[in-house]
Design a protein around this motif. Structure first.
Motif, PDB file in Angstrom:
ATOM      1  N   LEU A   1      -2.001   3.688  -0.015  1.00 37.20           N
ATOM      2  CA  LEU A   1      -1.307   2.404   0.090  1.00 37.20           C
ATOM      3  C   LEU A   1      -2.194   1.396   0.808  1.00 37.20           C
ATOM      4  N   PRO A   2      -2.244   0.186   0.315  1.00 32.92           N
ATOM      5  CA  PRO A   2      -2.940  -0.848   1.079  1.00 32.92           C
ATOM      6  C   PRO A   2      -2.179  -1.116   2.394  1.00 32.92           C
ATOM      7  N   GLY A   3      -2.884  -1.637   3.375  1.00 34.80           N
ATOM      8  CA  GLY A   3      -2.302  -1.862   4.703  1.00 34.80           C
ATOM      9  C   GLY A   3      -0.952  -2.555   4.667  1.00 34.80           C
ATOM     10  N   SER A   4      -0.830  -3.569   3.836  1.00 29.84           N
ATOM     11  CA  SER A   4       0.415  -4.340   3.820  1.00 29.84           C
ATOM     12  C   SER A   4       1.585  -3.497   3.326  1.00 29.84           C
ATOM     13  N   GLU A   5       1.311  -2.570   2.395  1.00 26.14           N
ATOM     14  CA  GLU A   5       2.409  -1.739   1.879  1.00 26.14           C
ATOM     15  C   GLU A   5       2.810  -0.650   2.861  1.00 26.14           C
ATOM     16  N   ARG A   6       1.848  -0.226   3.685  1.00 22.05           N
ATOM     17  CA  ARG A   6       2.195   0.738   4.741  1.00 22.05           C
ATOM     18  C   ARG A   6       3.166   0.076   5.722  1.00 22.05           C
ATOM     19  N   ILE A   7       2.860  -1.159   6.062  1.00 22.94           N
ATOM     20  CA  ILE A   7       3.749  -1.908   6.959  1.00 22.94           C
ATOM     21  C   ILE A   7       5.111  -2.077   6.287  1.00 22.94           C
ATOM     22  N   GLU A   8       5.059  -2.347   4.995  1.00 20.80           N
ATOM     23  CA  GLU A   8       6.284  -2.546   4.229  1.00 20.80           C
ATOM     24  C   GLU A   8       7.149  -1.279   4.227  1.00 20.80           C
TER      25      GLU A   8
END
Lengths: 484, 486
Positions: A156-163
């Motif tokens: 997962l890209p960083g933003s999707e991990r946060i998501e």
């Protein structure tokens, strides 16, 4: 002697990792085969140089890993952490004397210093007739893919991990208006590599991956009193991780049911432990059959091999070989292939859990449960360690109880394996006429483990691995519930 | 005043310059953010263990690295490296910077080193002391414990020390160095008879040199204490169950304060309103006999620090004064967001960890009561003098602590020893039921390690003898009206 503050989700999700090392280790940019070769080469070199320095046996461990973690609280990113590190440790023997050193400094000078201090340090330890690394013939590694490593934990890209973390928390916050606050939703991923080499020519290596999502909601009742609980999912592959929403909703359900908790009067009633807390009972059995406690007589289970120590319904197994397991490794901390060991069969104590040292002390064979940290002598750790499931559902077990306690959380560390004395803080639900009637807290559960293992009167069918130690729901009779 | 820490460890060993530090901080703030800091750590440690009268384990190690933090509003970005090369630190700085996407630009202020205290000025850190002397300490402990009583069957003695060099620099001009020694001896014993068994353990130390263990707190002292506890347990009766009067002995039972109020007063939980103590400043949370402080400035103590892990000098902070809640324990982030003074309680386990508010040495001030009078005032109750540890749920305030040495009090007299039992209570109101406070304040021997959010740090606790009018005791014995049935 430690004092701990309970941060359930965070601590549990750390213990959900299969060994303590994964907490410490973490890595540089991995996934280059060159690096793998280098680490194996490095470990073998260190062993060779220890032998050249006069050691009669040597063993080297190298760990590297990387970690990512993020916590989202009330929809906003609170922390974001991303890093890697590595460490190396060496254990040397001069005949029956041993010592160990470790370092995070991989420079030539750092490695040299580590080796030199190990060779020096071994001079001050005692001759111990039982000390040593395993025999050459015992060493080896399970073949085949054990399904321990999936690169997708970082896909997962960083933003999707946060998501992922944000969606988990949101599902909890949206579940009920009484959930007004939160200790956050989190997403973690980690990969680690481990290399072990010794002077019998053994060189082994494995990689493992891990990811988890956890949610810690806080609910508030009309009187302003707050309760917190949590839920999480953990997996070796992102593909197997529960959805963030599922985790958030379950976290909300567990938190909401605690609202309005009361104290109860002191009582002697049946006690049902949910799987999360029942696994602590398995940990006590583990501590009791741990070879280190056994040879020192620090366990009331010492000397009980072949004897009945639990009810006939109790079978406990340790299996380090299960594909994809949180407690699976191809070899143990001393380079011996992991195996399946029946610890308790139908209530009879069949085997202790041992490493090379404790096996020699007890005149037995190792069960390949050596757990090797960076330094010190190897300890003993579980593989996938579990209580075999029984026939009934948890609901059936609860339905048979007129008046009793259903425990969802233990607080404190009040188990004494020397005497078996047991006393812990608890919270959960009170059972009235077969139903979970109302939440209870600020009570204690006390007894003696010798009796408690024999009084596991029911074992449910809900065995599920959420870490390396797993238990179904169980019922224990004969305990004292302390309250007003 | 002694200005400590002129050793410039990282500058000398790694060729670090002020210019390098400014470059790293500038990189950390390259995407914006309110604040950035660097935490350099170099930790050496030794551990030894004697079991069955043999030195079975000896190990030494080095762990070193640098952590970079970027703070933007309530967000924290963190990255670390175990390699002090400029490329790796810059990489960590840029990774941590990813958290900040604020247009706000913060510039790095010139470094200013505050005059610091010197709470633990050891001439020769124990990590550098002769290792055979450390081994001898453990052999002495082993001999003493075994000689204490023939029923002592197993003895394990361990020694651990470390020396931690730190350098903390921040974009606000923070510049602090410290070298923090820590040493500890521990002895555990198992006693056995045909009918019974018992265990005991004792230990102590602090931010001290090896000579500490040649003063009052010798290995023999700890060995006798561990053996005494193990023998005592052989004859322990069942502990009672239910609510009753509880008297805590002085010293380590201060773990009550650590769990019941200390954690709940850490500023992060109160900023987020996740603590049962949130919003209670100025309110009564204890009887007027109770004054509780956290004090990081006590010389040689295990929980003390010249500066915290954010470079802020530690201090004495009053948490509860005559029963009224006065303040929180804060770090930089919480003090900025809550508009509070930074109390110097920002601590972390290592360079791999984000700092947060933590306790140092937490204790209750001495009162007026005679400890003997306190015991005599209890008709039926429990006198608990040693504890294994404790745990707390911050949000609902429920805490436990596990007594490992306790006695019944019957008609004002200490009578039989009882088996280990967990005590459970509610943090925000347990101290309101403290009706007597002894004049015998004592601090623990230096054994506490506190865990929060996966991070362990050394701490101290202390308390005088106190009487709590009602607390739940988690034993097994059935109680008869007017007394304990055994």
């Amino acid at each position: 002697m430690s004092c701990e503050q309970a941060l359930p989700a965070r601590s549990s999700w750390l213990t959900a990792r299969s060994d303590k090392e994964s907490e410490m280790t973490t890595t540089l940019e991995a996934s280059e085969t060159k690096l793998t070769t280098d680490l194996k080469q490095l470990a073998t070199d260190v062993v060779r140089r220890a032998m050249e320095g006069g050691a009669t046996a040597a063993e080297c461990v190298v760990r590297e890993g990387d970690e990512f973690s993020t916590v989202v609280r009330l929809g906003q990113v609170e922390t974001l952490k991303e890093s890697g590190s590595r460490a190396i440790g060496v254990r040397v023997f001069f005949g029956q004397r041993a010592a160990s050193t470790y370092s995070s400094d991989f420079s030539a000078a750092g490695i040299e210093r580590m080796l030199k201090s190990a060779l020096e340090l071994a001079k001050i330890t005692s001759e111990d007739p039982y000390a040593g690394i395993p025999e050459a013939g015992q060493l080896g590694s399970l073949s085949g893919d054990l399904d321990l490593y999936h690169e997708d934990v970082y896909s997962l890209p960083g933003s999707e991990r946060i998501e992922y973390a944000r969606r988990g928390e949101k599902a909890a916050l949206d579940a009920d208006p009484r959930i007004k606050n939160s200790d956050g939703g989190s997403f973690d991923a980690a990969t680690g590599r481990r290399v072990l080499a010794n002077s019998h020519g053994f060189v082994g290596e494995y990689r493992r991956s891990y990811c988890s999502v956890a949610v810690v909601p806080i609910a508030q009742d009309d009187n302003g009193l707050m309760q917190r609980d949590y839920w999480y999912s953990v997996a070796r592959s992102l593909a197997k991780l529960d959805s963030a929403e599922q985790v958030g909703r379950e976290a909300a359900r567990r938190t909401l049911r605690r609202l309005g908790a009361r104290k109860v009067k002191t009582a002697h009633v049946p006690v049902v432990l949910d799987p999360m807390v029942a696994s602590s009972m398995l940990e006590h059995i583990f501590e009791g059959v741990n070879g280190d406690s056994v040879y020192r007589g620090a366990s009331f289970l010492a000397g009980k091999l072949g004897e009945k120590i639990a009810g006939p319904n109790v079978t406990v197994v340790d299996d380090g070989t299960m594909s994809g397991g949180f407690g699976t490794t191809p070899f143990d901390g001393e380079g011996i292939p992991t195996r399946r060991t029946v610890v308790i069969e139908n209530g009879i104590l069949k085997s202790y859990l041992l490493n090379t040292y404790t096996a020699k002390k007890l005149g037995l064979e190792t069960t390949a449960n050596a757990s090797r940290g960076l330094a010190g002598t190897p300890g003993i750790g579980p593989g996938n360690y579990f209580l075999e499931a029984g026939p009934k559902t948890p609901q059936q077990i609860i339905a048979e109880i007129k008046d009793g306690l259903y425990v969802t959380e233990f607080l404190g560390h009040g188990a004494n394996l020397v005497t078996g004395d047991y006393s812990r803080g608890a919270s959960g639900m009170w059972i009235v006429n077969g139903e979970l009637a109302y939440p209870v807290e600020e009570i204690t559960v006390a007894g003696n483990l010798k009796d408690m293992f024999c009084n596991i009167s029911e074992i449910a069918s809900d065995l599920e691995f959420r870490g390396s130690v797993a238990s179904p729901t169980i019922r224990i009779d004969g305990l004292t519930v302390g309250g007003e | 005043m002694v200005i400590a820490n002129q050793e410039r460890f990282f500058f000398e060993h790694y060729g670090l310059t002020n210019h390098d530090l400014e470059t790293y901080l500038t990189a950390a703030l390259s995407a914006g953010g309110d604040y950035a800091d660097l935490y350099f750590e170099y930790l050496t440690s030794t551990s030894l263990m004697v079991d069955e009268s043999l030195v079975k384990s000896a190990s030494q190690g080095i762990s070193a690295g640098c952590g970079v933090r970027v703070v933007s509003g309530e967000r924290t970005g963190y990255a670390y490296t175990d390699d002090f090369s400029p490329q790796r630190i810059l990489h960590a700085a840029r990774t941590a910077a990813l958290i900040a996407s604020a247009p706000s630009k913060t510039t790095v202020v010139g470094f200013q080193q505050k005059p610091a205290r010197s709470l633990y000025p050891v001439a020769l850190p124990s990590v550098d002391a002769d290792i055979t002397a450390k081994v001898e300490l453990l052999m002495r402990a082993d001999r003493t414990a075994r000689g204490y009583d023939p029923r002592i069957k197993e003895v394990r003695a361990s020694y651990a020390d470390e020396l931690r060099h730190i350098l903390v620099v921040g974009s606000d001009g923070t510049f602090a160095e410290d070298s923090q020694p820590l040493a500890r001896v521990n002895v555990s014993c198992i006693a056995k008879t045909d009918a019974s068994s018992g265990r005991g353990s004792s230990g102590g130390g602090g931010r001290v040199a090896l000579d500490f263990f040649f003063g009052d707190k010798t290995p023999e002292f700890f060995a006798k204490e561990a053996a005494r506890q193990a023998i005592l347990q052989l004859d322990a009766r069942e502990a009672p169950a239910g609510d009753m009067e509880v008297v805590l002995g002085p010293g380590w039972p201060g773990v009550l304060l650590h769990e019941a109020v200390g954690h709940g007063l850490e500023a992060d939980f109160n900023r987020k309103k996740t603590s049962a103590f949130a919003g209670l400043i100025g309110k009564r949370v204890a009887s007027e006999k109770c004054t509780v402080v956290d004090n990081g400035t006590m010389p040689w103590r295990r929980g003390s620090l010249n500066v915290d892990d954010e470079g802020q000098p530690t201090q004495e902070t009053v948490l509860i004064e005559n029963g009224i809640l006065k303040g929180y324990l804060s770090d930089k982030l919480s003090s900025r967001l809550m508009g509070l003074a930074d109390t110097g309680n920002g601590r972390r386990e290592s360079y791999e960890h984000i700092p947060m508010p933590r306790m140092t040495n937490t204790y209750m001030l001495a009162g007026q009561d005679d400890p003997g009078d306190i015991i005599r005032s209890v008709k039926n109750g429990v006198y608990a003098v040693n504890f294994g540890g404790g745990q707390v749920d911050i949000t609902n305030g429920k805490f436990v602590f596990s007594a490992s040495e306790a006695y019944l009090i019957e008609n004002g007299q200490i009578t039989a020893p009882i088996k280990g039992a967990t005590l459970i209570g509610n943090g925000p109101d347990v101290l309101t039921r403290v009706s007597m406070v002894g004049n015998d304040l004592k601090l623990d021997e230096g054994v506490g390690t506190c865990g929060k959010d996966g991070q362990s740090v050394p701490v101290g606790v202390g308390i005088p003898t106190i009487k709590i009018d009602r607390l739940t005791v988690g034993g097994t014995a059935r109680r008869e009206p007017g007394g304990f049935m055994q």
